[in-house]
Write a protein that holds these residues in place. Sequence first.
Motif, short mmCIF file in Angstrom:
data_model
loop_
_atom_site.label_atom_id
_atom_site.label_comp_id
_atom_site.label_asym_id
_atom_site.label_seq_id
_atom_site.Cartn_x
_atom_site.Cartn_y
_atom_site.Cartn_z
N ASP A 1 -2.85 0.91 -3.56
CA ASP A 1 -2.24 -0.65 -3.44
C ASP A 1 -2.92 -1.25 -4.32
OD1 ASP A 1 -5.19 -0.75 -3.79
OD2 ASP A 1 -5.10 -0.66 -0.78
N PHE A 2 -1.91 -2.51 -4.24
CA PHE A 2 -2.29 -3.81 -4.85
C PHE A 2 -2.13 -5.06 -4.64
CE2 PHE A 2 1.88 -4.75 -5.61
CZ PHE A 2 2.73 -3.58 -5.31
N LYS A 3 -2.62 -6.58 -4.79
CA LYS A 3 -2.28 -7.86 -4.43
C LYS A 3 -1.37 -8.67 -4.80
CE LYS A 3 -4.93 -11.29 -5.09
NZ LYS A 3 -4.72 -12.14 -5.92
N GLY B 1 -9.31 0.83 1.81
CA GLY B 1 -9.98 -0.36 2.20
C GLY B 1 -9.83 -1.03 3.15
N SER B 2 -9.41 -2.56 3.50
CA SER B 2 -9.38 -2.66 4.59
C SER B 2 -8.33 -2.35 5.78
CB SER B 2 -9.29 -4.14 4.63
OG SER B 2 -7.58 -4.39 4.25
N ARG C 1 -16.97 -3.28 -6.74
CA ARG C 1 -17.22 -3.60 -5.00
C ARG C 1 -18.02 -2.75 -3.95
NH1 ARG C 1 -11.66 -3.54 -5.14
NH2 ARG C 1 -10.40 -5.92 -5.29
N ARG D 1 0.78 -1.34 0.01
CA ARG D 1 0.19 -0.23 0.00
C ARG D 1 0.60 1.36 -0.18
NH1 ARG D 1 -4.94 -1.91 2.13
NH2 ARG D 1 -5.10 -4.05 2.91
N ASP E 1 -8.34 -5.94 -10.86
CA ASP E 1 -9.08 -6.44 -10.10
C ASP E 1 -8.21 -6.63 -8.91
OD1 ASP E 1 -10.85 -7.54 -12.03
OD2 ASP E 1 -11.15 -9.81 -11.63
N THR E 2 -6.98 -6.12 -8.50
CA THR E 2 -6.25 -6.49 -7.85
C THR E 2 -5.45 -5.55 -7.44
OG1 THR E 2 -4.09 -7.26 -9.68
CG2 THR E 2 -5.38 -9.35 -8.79
N CYS E 3 -5.46 -4.32 -7.65
CA CYS E 3 -5.08 -2.74 -7.81
C CYS E 3 -5.44 -1.58 -7.82
CB CYS E 3 -3.81 -2.50 -9.35
SG CYS E 3 -2.88 -3.97 -9.66
N ARG E 4 -5.67 -1.12 -6.62
CA ARG E 4 -6.30 0.10 -6.44
C ARG E 4 -5.66 1.15 -7.34
NH1 ARG E 4 -7.80 -1.23 -1.39
NH2 ARG E 4 -9.89 -1.59 -1.35
P1 TMP Z 1 -7.74 -4.62 0.84
O1 TMP Z 1 -7.85 -3.26 0.85
O2 TMP Z 1 -9.24 -4.79 0.55
O3 TMP Z 1 -7.37 -5.36 1.99
O4 TMP Z 1 -7.53 -4.68 -0.70
C1 TMP Z 1 -6.03 -4.16 -0.30
C2 TMP Z 1 -5.93 -4.47 -2.65
O5 TMP Z 1 -5.87 -6.08 -2.89
C3 TMP Z 1 -6.05 -3.93 -3.23
O6 TMP Z 1 -5.64 -3.33 -4.02
C4 TMP Z 1 -7.90 -4.66 -3.88
C5 TMP Z 1 -6.79 -6.23 -3.66
N1 TMP Z 1 -7.69 -7.47 -3.07
C6 TMP Z 1 -7.56 -8.18 -3.65
O7 TMP Z 1 -6.92 -8.24 -5.26
N2 TMP Z 1 -7.70 -9.18 -3.47
C7 TMP Z 1 -9.38 -9.91 -2.88
O8 TMP Z 1 -9.24 -10.41 -2.20
C8 TMP Z 1 -9.08 -8.39 -1.57
C9 TMP Z 1 -10.00 -8.21 -0.91
C10 TMP Z 1 -8.06 -7.64 -2.53
#
Ligand code: TMP
Length: 237
Positions: free
Chosen positions: A175-177, A99-100, A216, A94, A197-200
């Motif tokens: 942020d990203f995952k 988000g979370s 979402r 991040r 899908d996996t980045c903001r």
């Molecule tokens: P979060 O703020 O919900 O924890 O998400 C952090 C980042 O991770 C955001 O860019 C979205 C990504 N993400 C996924 O790719 N898969 C998931 O299941 C979740 C919850 C978040």
Amino acid sequence: MEEHKLLYEGKAKKVYETEDPQQLIVSYKDDATAFNGLKKGTISGKGAINNQMTNLLMKRLEQIGVPTHLIRELSSRETLVKRVSIIPLEVIVRNLAAGSFSKRYGVVEGVVFDQPTLEFSYKNDALGDPLINSSHAIALKLATPEELDAIRRYSFAVNDFLKALWAECGVILVDFKLEFGRLADGTVVLADEISPDTCRLWDAKTHEKLDKDRFRRDLGGVEDAYQQVMRRLLEHG
Ligand code: TMP
Ligand code: ASP
């Protein structure tokens, strides 16, 4: 794909076997889910965008020394990848609160961090992907200390590179995952995808959300946002 055996179907991708046991085909779907699958929908054109964006970014990351599972793109939504066993960690980097993180710590979305944060979630749908720390990951035998060191190093390198690349496109990488896997010889490589899908991804000027948060949070304009970030990456990235 009829000639290939379906190995695994996830929420957003299908994985097929090939004639080579060390190579798999990933096929990206337009299906979207959120909140551990509670919310379901379709984002038209998403599969092709996520496939092409992931491959473009992974190719660039390979060039800066981050090993990935990518072999080559096969079609608009299909890619040949190296077979890995996925390390069951969601690795989240991040740059800004959102988000979370915002929810958990009571911080308004958009606060810029002095340095990036890194966190791990245990990839386990039944448990709701709980947040864990690195010693928990070792205790659970999810990864070794050496693997976690490599994951940490690669994740920050990915962040430095992608943050700068997206900035050239007028986009803030919030942020990203990431997910990592092990090749047959144990080498840790970047796997899964890097996509809206996996980045903001926020527009740098307006902070408009250009990622899956539009789905979402029912913000509308989901398809347009995915198309717009892909276009910006192709034109300026
Ligand atoms: P979060 O703020 O919900 O924890 O998400 C952090 C980042 O991770 C955001 O860019 C979205 C990504 N993400 C996924 O790719 N898969 C998931 O299941 C979740 C919850 C978040
Ligand atoms: N992939 C996650 C799921 O369906 C959600 C998300 O990206 O927010 O549960």
